[in-house]
Design a protein around this motif. Structure first.
Motif, PDB file in Angstrom:
ATOM      1  N   UNK A 288     -57.169 122.211  37.481  1.00 61.75           N
ATOM      2  CA  UNK A 288     -56.325 121.407  36.594  1.00 61.75           C
ATOM      3  C   UNK A 288     -56.805 121.435  35.151  1.00 61.75           C
ATOM      4  N   UNK A 289     -58.037 121.881  34.904  1.00 59.97           N
ATOM      5  CA  UNK A 289     -58.534 121.971  33.536  1.00 59.97           C
ATOM      6  C   UNK A 289     -58.371 123.373  32.955  1.00 59.97           C
ATOM      7  N   UNK A 290     -57.804 124.281  33.728  1.00 58.96           N
ATOM      8  CA  UNK A 290     -57.462 125.606  33.233  1.00 58.96           C
ATOM      9  C   UNK A 290     -56.011 125.593  32.760  1.00 58.96           C
ATOM     10  N   UNK A 291     -55.518 126.655  32.130  1.00 58.63           N
ATOM     11  CA  UNK A 291     -54.110 126.662  31.705  1.00 58.63           C
ATOM     12  C   UNK A 291     -53.165 126.466  32.889  1.00 58.63           C
ATOM     13  N   UNK A 292     -51.955 126.023  32.599  1.00 60.50           N
ATOM     14  CA  UNK A 292     -50.930 125.961  33.642  1.00 60.50           C
ATOM     15  C   UNK A 292     -50.813 127.339  34.300  1.00 60.50           C
ATOM     16  N   UNK A 293     -50.483 127.352  35.569  1.00 65.06           N
ATOM     17  CA  UNK A 293     -50.564 128.593  36.336  1.00 65.06           C
ATOM     18  C   UNK A 293     -49.628 129.683  35.829  1.00 65.06           C
ATOM     19  N   UNK A 294     -48.567 129.321  35.125  1.00 63.40           N
ATOM     20  CA  UNK A 294     -47.653 130.334  34.575  1.00 63.40           C
ATOM     21  C   UNK A 294     -47.781 130.454  33.054  1.00 63.40           C
ATOM     22  N   UNK A 295     -48.848 129.873  32.514  1.00 58.76           N
ATOM     23  CA  UNK A 295     -49.000 129.809  31.055  1.00 58.76           C
ATOM     24  C   UNK A 295     -49.696 131.030  30.480  1.00 58.76           C
ATOM     25  N   UNK A 296     -50.740 131.511  31.159  1.00 54.39           N
ATOM     26  CA  UNK A 296     -51.614 132.522  30.559  1.00 54.39           C
ATOM     27  C   UNK A 296     -51.762 133.744  31.453  1.00 54.39           C
ATOM     28  N   UNK A 297     -51.878 134.892  30.830  1.00 58.62           N
ATOM     29  CA  UNK A 297     -52.325 136.092  31.528  1.00 58.62           C
ATOM     30  C   UNK A 297     -53.842 136.008  31.630  1.00 58.62           C
ATOM     31  N   UNK A 298     -54.402 136.419  32.751  1.00 58.88           N
ATOM     32  CA  UNK A 298     -55.813 136.137  32.966  1.00 58.88           C
ATOM     33  C   UNK A 298     -56.562 137.348  33.490  1.00 58.88           C
ATOM     34  N   UNK A 299     -57.829 137.442  33.053  1.00 52.54           N
ATOM     35  CA  UNK A 299     -58.777 138.458  33.499  1.00 52.54           C
ATOM     36  C   UNK A 299     -60.055 137.720  33.904  1.00 52.54           C
ATOM     37  N   UNK A 300     -60.674 138.163  34.983  1.00 50.27           N
ATOM     38  CA  UNK A 300     -61.944 137.567  35.392  1.00 50.27           C
ATOM     39  C   UNK A 300     -62.987 138.653  35.604  1.00 50.27           C
ATOM     40  N   UNK A 301     -64.227 138.339  35.198  1.00 51.07           N
ATOM     41  CA  UNK A 301     -65.378 139.202  35.453  1.00 51.07           C
ATOM     42  C   UNK A 301     -66.367 138.426  36.302  1.00 51.07           C
ATOM     43  N   UNK A 302     -66.727 138.967  37.446  1.00 53.31           N
ATOM     44  CA  UNK A 302     -67.732 138.327  38.289  1.00 53.31           C
ATOM     45  C   UNK A 302     -68.442 139.391  39.113  1.00 53.31           C
ATOM     46  N   UNK A 303     -69.725 139.181  39.339  1.00 49.66           N
ATOM     47  CA  UNK A 303     -70.502 140.163  40.080  1.00 49.66           C
ATOM     48  C   UNK A 303     -70.248 140.094  41.579  1.00 49.66           C
ATOM     49  N   UNK A 304     -69.688 138.976  42.039  1.00 48.13           N
ATOM     50  CA  UNK A 304     -69.501 138.741  43.470  1.00 48.13           C
ATOM     51  C   UNK A 304     -68.028 138.855  43.841  1.00 48.13           C
ATOM     52  N   UNK A 305     -67.637 139.892  44.586  1.00 48.75           N
ATOM     53  CA  UNK A 305     -66.220 140.030  44.961  1.00 48.75           C
ATOM     54  C   UNK A 305     -65.728 138.893  45.842  1.00 48.75           C
ATOM     55  N   UNK A 306     -66.662 138.217  46.490  1.00 46.94           N
ATOM     56  CA  UNK A 306     -66.292 137.081  47.340  1.00 46.94           C
ATOM     57  C   UNK A 306     -65.821 135.887  46.516  1.00 46.94           C
ATOM     58  N   UNK A 307     -66.273 135.787  45.256  1.00 50.67           N
ATOM     59  CA  UNK A 307     -65.966 134.625  44.421  1.00 50.67           C
ATOM     60  C   UNK A 307     -64.921 134.918  43.353  1.00 50.67           C
ATOM     61  N   UNK A 308     -64.413 136.137  43.297  1.00 50.14           N
ATOM     62  CA  UNK A 308     -63.485 136.470  42.217  1.00 50.14           C
ATOM     63  C   UNK A 308     -62.050 136.173  42.639  1.00 50.14           C
ATOM     64  N   UNK A 309     -61.191 135.872  41.645  1.00 48.30           N
ATOM     65  CA  UNK A 309     -59.788 135.591  41.917  1.00 48.30           C
ATOM     66  C   UNK A 309     -59.561 134.298  42.662  1.00 48.30           C
ATOM     67  N   UNK A 310     -60.541 133.388  42.572  1.00 53.91           N
ATOM     68  CA  UNK A 310     -60.535 132.195  43.420  1.00 53.91           C
ATOM     69  C   UNK A 310     -59.887 130.983  42.760  1.00 53.91           C
ATOM     70  N   UNK A 311     -59.833 130.946  41.423  1.00 54.55           N
ATOM     71  CA  UNK A 311     -59.427 129.723  40.728  1.00 54.55           C
ATOM     72  C   UNK A 311     -58.112 129.848  39.955  1.00 54.55           C
ATOM     73  N   UNK A 312     -57.663 131.087  39.686  1.00 53.35           N
ATOM     74  CA  UNK A 312     -56.499 131.268  38.832  1.00 53.35           C
ATOM     75  C   UNK A 312     -55.807 132.567  39.247  1.00 53.35           C
ATOM     76  N   UNK A 313     -54.483 132.645  39.103  1.00 49.92           N
ATOM     77  CA  UNK A 313     -53.774 133.884  39.460  1.00 49.92           C
ATOM     78  C   UNK A 313     -54.017 134.980  38.429  1.00 49.92           C
TER      79      UNK A 313
END
Length: 614
Positions: A288-313
């Motif tokens: 809820x403290x990230x942008x609205x789910x349809x508001x922003x285009x998003x990229x994530x960098x994480x070393x752990x594939x198990x934890x990536x793509x977990x919080x935002x589309x």
């Protein structure tokens, strides 16, 4: 290795893994190990906590601030059980810790023997990546080596269960034979990076954005220079998850500070206004403290594939080391010429620090906790290590302290358990005996376990080249964070039977055990107390008598939260008068116009003229 017992070999292998401290508490389930420590001239050093949970927290603090695996040890049964909370803290914050736990003799296992607990089942979740029992000497060194390699590689908790009789057996190494498992020391360095096509897709998203927001966590700590370059190229603002508070200096004008329930208003505004989001090395959980789910285009960098793509589309998920990934991404980014978004961010940040200064200057009864922490900000030594406990103290740590340069800081991020503040600081002192450490704790956490761990500090501080370990107790007689959560989340008034705690003379107790301390009951005493503690020749406890009515609720509190707090007042909250007064005074500071010539010293202009505040 004739004449070498299994227990001797375990300590030898720890030394070969460059382990210099083991945080522990004695018990007959590890008598073999204790005897081996005596034969090994206490190498690695046995650090005696007052309780096994504290030993585990000290191992976590040591690991967080040293970058090495933390090691803790405990006896069978109750000792092993006591480790669990600290070990879960490590697991949830992705910190490498190895636990050595005793067990009853093999001959008694399964016989409902004294202190027999099914440790494999007990530890199967907290040490799910590696938890094994040594039953014959030939299993070593493989068990130790795999425990360390797994802890390092997966940034997690591992455990080795050591039956008492196995500790006493003569060590014999694995042989070149069927069903024997040889082993080797060390873990090669590596830094995984994403595929080139994924990097280009990410660059396309970031280049297309006009209002880029960056959120970093502890995984970005080794990529400070690259994050600064990226923020400059993209004209971005950078918010920080609390575990990443020391990953980027707070004195950079585009760093908006912490995010979330304990966060800042400019971080909230950054996420509300952005059209592009880049997350680096963070699993920040509060969507809820990230942008609205349809508001922003998003990229994530994480070393752990198990934890990536977990919080935002996310549109692009980059699995890789933050530093190496950013180094490959930066040449593909285009410098944004329009700097209006960056200018807006910097303006919001500058105003926020004015608000924080004004909130710290608000009078309270007897002392405003925001002033206590804000007054420390300008006095922080360049090489300080900070630990904050869970509770309202974490709010002030998150909002009022600007970490700069080499400063380090951490808390229990994901488990958010009470009690790690003091043992984290002790673990930090063993990792860096030449650096000062400061723990910010509430009186609830201090009574729960922090006061007794000052005994540990008293036992060891003469071994530290810099003896300064300062514990600041925000003593308000209330389990304050829960009180305010009840008000803001549930509309429930304070339930005094659960929330009120007794007032203890924390500084007096510290002096009785050979340390030093002072009690602060007036605002005019605050800065002098910090100065005295920072000049002390031994650990120092400051008992700050603070006002429980100062609200730790977010500066971007929702209408629902405000209505819930009002409901608590209507239901007869015992502190309703002070609560309304302090809440209004705090919010008014956010509405005042900024001043071009405001004195930027911590606490400047802080007192009114009443006798109470002199």
């Amino acid at each position: 290795m004739a004449g070498t017992k299994v227990s001797d070999y375990i300590l030898q292998r720890l030394r070969e893994w460059d382990v210099d401290h083991v945080f522990a508490y004695a018990g007959d389930g590890i008598n073999g190990l204790l005897a081996a420590w005596g034969r090994a001239d206490n190498e690695p050093k046995f650090v005696q906590a007052r309780h096994e949970e504290m030993a585990a927290f000290q191992a976590v603090g040591y690991a967080k601030f040293s970058g090495k695996v933390g090691v803790c040890a405990a006896t069978s049964g109750p000792g092993a059980i006591h480790l669990l909370n600290g070990l879960y803290d490590a697991k949830l914050d992705h910190v490498p810790v190895v636990a050595l736990v005793g067990q009853t003799n093999r001959s008694a296992m399964g016989g409902s023997y004294q202190q027999e607990v099914d440790l494999a089942s007990l530890f199967k979740d907290v040490a799910s990546d590696f938890c094994e029992t040594a039953t014959v000497p030939e299993q070593l060194p493989n068990l130790i080596d795999r425990a360390f390699r797994t802890a390092y590689a997966r940034r997690t908790v591992t455990a080795i269960i050591l039956p008492g009789d196995v500790q006493e057996l003569e060590y014999s190494p694995p042989t070149h034979a069927f069903k024997m498992v040889p082993s080797s020391l060390g873990l090669g360095r590596y830094a995984p990076v994403p595929a080139d096509e994924d990097l280009q897709r990410a660059a396309d998203v970031l280049n297309a954005g006009e209002k880029v927001a960056v959120l970093i966590g502890q995984g970005a700590r080794g990529a400070r220079e690259e994050v600064e370059r990226l923020a400059d190229v993209l004209g971005a603002g950078v918010a920080k998850a609390l575990l990443g508070k020391d990953a980027l200096p707070d004195d950079l004008p585009y760093v908006t500070g912490s995010i979330g329930l304990l966060g800042t208003r400019p971080s909230y505004e950054l996420m509300q206004g952005c059209d592009t989001l880049l997350m680096i090395g963070s699993s920040f959980p509060y969507t809820q403290f990230l942008p609205e789910l349809d508001q922003a285009r998003a990229v994530q960098i994480d070393i752990d594939p198990h934890m990536i793509g977990l919080r935002y589309p996310n549109e692009v998920n980059l699995v890789g080391d933050a530093r190496e990934t950013l180094r490959r991404l930066l040449p593909k980014l285009h410098r944004k010429q329009d700097r209006a978004w960056r200018e807006e961010i910097e303006k919001n940040v500058a105003r926020w620090w004015e608000v924080m200064q004004r909130r710290a200057a608000v009078s309270a009864d007897p002392v405003n906790p925001e002033y206590v922490v804000h007054a420390l900000d300008g006095k922080l030594p360049d090489d300080v290590i900070l630990a904050a406990d869970s509770g309202s103290a974490a709010n002030w740590y998150a909002r009022h302290l600007r970490l700069r340069g080499r400063m380090r800081g951490s808390l229990s991020g994901t488990l958010a358990t009470m009690g790690p503040g003091v043992p984290y600081a002790i673990g930090a002192k063993f990792a860096h005996p030449d650096r000062p450490a400061i723990a910010l704790v509430g009186d609830g956490a201090m009574q729960m376990n922090g006061m007794m761990e000052m005994v540990t500090a008293a036992k060891y501080y003469r071994e530290w080249s810099d003896p300064r370990l300062i514990v600041a107790v925000l003593n308000n007689g209330d389990l304050n964070q829960v009180t305010w959560e009840m008000r803001a989340m549930s509309g429930a008034p304070q339930f005094e039977e659960s929330q009120h705690i007794p007032d203890l003379p924390y500084a007096d107790i510290a002096r009785h055990i050979g340390l030093d301390g002072v009690r602060v009951e007036k605002p005019k005493q605050v800065e002098a107390a910090w100065d005295r503690a920072l000049a002390a020749d031994r650990p120092f406890v400051i008992d700050f008598r603070t006002d429980p009515a100062v609200p730790p609720i977010p500066p971007h509190a929702s209408l629902d939260q405000i209505e819930a707090a009002a409901t608590a007042i209507l239901k007869g909250d015992s502190d309703r008068g002070s609560m309304v007064k302090q809440g209004l005074k705090a919010k008014v500071q956010e509405m005042l116009p900024g001043s071009r010539h405001r004195d930027d010293r911590p606490g400047a202009g802080k007192h009114d003229s009443t006798e109470e505040n002199k």
